[in-house]
Design a protein around this motif. Structure first.
Motif, short mmCIF file in Angstrom:
data_model
loop_
_atom_site.label_atom_id
_atom_site.label_comp_id
_atom_site.label_asym_id
_atom_site.label_seq_id
_atom_site.Cartn_x
_atom_site.Cartn_y
_atom_site.Cartn_z
N GLU A 1 0.84 -1.21 0.00
CA GLU A 1 0.00 0.00 0.00
C GLU A 1 0.87 1.25 0.00
N ASN A 2 2.03 1.17 0.60
CA ASN A 2 2.94 2.30 0.68
C ASN A 2 4.05 2.25 -0.37
N TYR A 3 4.22 1.10 -0.99
CA TYR A 3 5.39 0.92 -1.84
C TYR A 3 5.03 0.50 -3.27
N GLU A 4 4.11 1.21 -3.93
CA GLU A 4 3.76 0.83 -5.29
C GLU A 4 4.96 0.92 -6.23
N ILE A 5 5.78 1.96 -6.04
CA ILE A 5 6.95 2.12 -6.91
C ILE A 5 7.93 0.99 -6.68
N TRP A 6 8.12 0.59 -5.41
CA TRP A 6 9.00 -0.52 -5.10
C TRP A 6 8.49 -1.79 -5.77
N GLU A 7 7.17 -1.93 -5.83
CA GLU A 7 6.55 -3.11 -6.44
C GLU A 7 6.92 -3.23 -7.91
N ILE A 8 7.02 -2.09 -8.60
CA ILE A 8 7.41 -2.10 -10.01
C ILE A 8 8.78 -2.74 -10.16
N ASN A 9 9.71 -2.37 -9.30
CA ASN A 9 11.08 -2.86 -9.41
C ASN A 9 11.19 -4.34 -9.10
N ASN A 10 10.25 -4.91 -8.40
CA ASN A 10 10.32 -6.31 -8.01
C ASN A 10 9.30 -7.19 -8.74
N LEU A 11 8.69 -6.67 -9.77
CA LEU A 11 7.71 -7.44 -10.53
C LEU A 11 8.44 -8.36 -11.51
N LEU B 1 2.96 -4.35 -15.76
CA LEU B 1 3.97 -3.30 -15.68
C LEU B 1 3.42 -1.96 -16.16
N LYS B 2 2.72 -1.98 -17.29
CA LYS B 2 2.18 -0.73 -17.83
C LYS B 2 1.18 -0.09 -16.87
N ASN B 3 0.37 -0.91 -16.21
CA ASN B 3 -0.58 -0.37 -15.23
C ASN B 3 0.15 0.28 -14.05
N LEU B 4 1.20 -0.37 -13.57
CA LEU B 4 1.98 0.21 -12.47
C LEU B 4 2.69 1.49 -12.91
N TRP B 5 3.20 1.51 -14.13
CA TRP B 5 3.84 2.72 -14.64
C TRP B 5 2.84 3.86 -14.76
N SER B 6 1.61 3.54 -15.16
CA SER B 6 0.56 4.57 -15.25
C SER B 6 0.27 5.16 -13.88
N GLU B 7 0.18 4.28 -12.86
CA GLU B 7 -0.03 4.77 -11.49
C GLU B 7 1.14 5.65 -11.05
N ASP C 1 3.13 7.41 -12.96
CA ASP C 1 3.07 8.68 -13.69
C ASP C 1 1.99 9.60 -13.15
N ALA C 2 0.91 9.03 -12.61
CA ALA C 2 -0.14 9.85 -12.02
C ALA C 2 0.33 10.49 -10.72
N VAL C 3 1.14 9.75 -9.97
CA VAL C 3 1.64 10.26 -8.69
C VAL C 3 2.84 11.18 -8.90
N ILE C 4 3.74 10.78 -9.79
CA ILE C 4 4.95 11.55 -10.07
C ILE C 4 5.00 11.84 -11.56
N PRO C 5 4.32 12.88 -12.01
CA PRO C 5 4.31 13.16 -13.45
C PRO C 5 5.67 13.64 -13.94
N ALA C 6 5.98 13.29 -15.17
CA ALA C 6 7.23 13.73 -15.78
C ALA C 6 7.14 15.22 -16.07
N PRO C 7 8.28 15.91 -16.07
CA PRO C 7 8.26 17.33 -16.41
C PRO C 7 7.69 17.52 -17.82
N SER C 8 6.90 18.55 -17.99
CA SER C 8 6.23 18.73 -19.28
C SER C 8 6.78 19.90 -20.09
N CYS C 9 7.87 20.50 -19.65
CA CYS C 9 8.44 21.60 -20.44
C CYS C 9 9.23 21.01 -21.60
N ASN C 10 9.55 21.85 -22.56
CA ASN C 10 10.32 21.39 -23.73
C ASN C 10 11.81 21.64 -23.55
#
Length: 146
Positions: A32-42, A56-62, A64-73
C-alpha cells in the motif's frame, strides 16, 4: 572544564534523540505504501509475456499519475523522459523469465536502443516461437513399441 559540543555537528545527540523515537508518523506497511517498489520487483513468473507487460504498464501509469514527468520542452525534461524510458525497458527485460535470455541479449546488443514497444514485440515473437516449438515436440512424441 568540559569541552562544549557543537549542536550543528552531525554526530550531536539532542534531548529528543532516543532509541525507538518515531521519526515518521506514517507506518509503512507493504505494497500500500510501496507501489513504486513493487514495479522494481515485478517478475513474469508463470504469466504470459503480455500479462506481465500489462501489469507493468498499469503500475507505470499509477507511477506517472503520482509523479508526473516534467512537461516543459527544455533539454533536462527530454533527458529525464529518455532516462525513464530506458529504465522501463530495463525493468521489463530484467523481470522476464530465463527462457528469454537470448532475445534479451539481442535487444541489449542492438546498435540503437529499441523502444519499449519494439522490445515487447521481439519478446512476443520469441514466446510464439517457443510455444510453436513446444507444440511440435509434443505432437512428435509417440510411445515407442519394442
Amino acid at each position: 572544564m568540559a569541552p562544549k559540543i557543537d549542536p550543528s555537528d552531525p554526530l550531536f545527540l539532542g534531548a529528543s534523540d532516543v532509541a525507538g523515537a518515531a521519526l515518521i508518523p506514517i507506518k509503512l506497511t507493504g505494497s500500500e505504501n510501496y507501489e513504486i517498489w513493487e514495479i522494481n520487483n515485478l517478475h513474469q513468473g508463470t504469466d504470459s509475456v503480455s500479462t506481465y507487460f500489462t501489469e507493468l504498464k498499469n503500475l507505470w501509469s499509477e507511477h506517472d499519475a503520482v509523479i508526473p514527468a516534467p512537461s516543459c520542452n527544455c533539454p533536462k525534461s527530454k533527458e529525464y523522459s529518455e532516462h525513464l524510458y530506458q529504465l522501463r525497458l530495463i525493468q521489463f527485460l530484467s523481470g522476464l523469465n530465463d527462457a528469454y535470455d537470448q532475445t534479451k541479449r539481442q535487444i541489449l546488443m542492438k546498435g540503437t536502443t529499441p523502444t519499449l514497444n519494439q522490445a515487447y514485440a521481439m519478446i512476443i515473437e520469441d514466446e510464439i516461437q517457443q510455444l510453436a516449438c513446444a507444440a511440435t515436440i509434443s505432437d512428435k512424441t509417440e510411445p515407442i513399441a519394442m
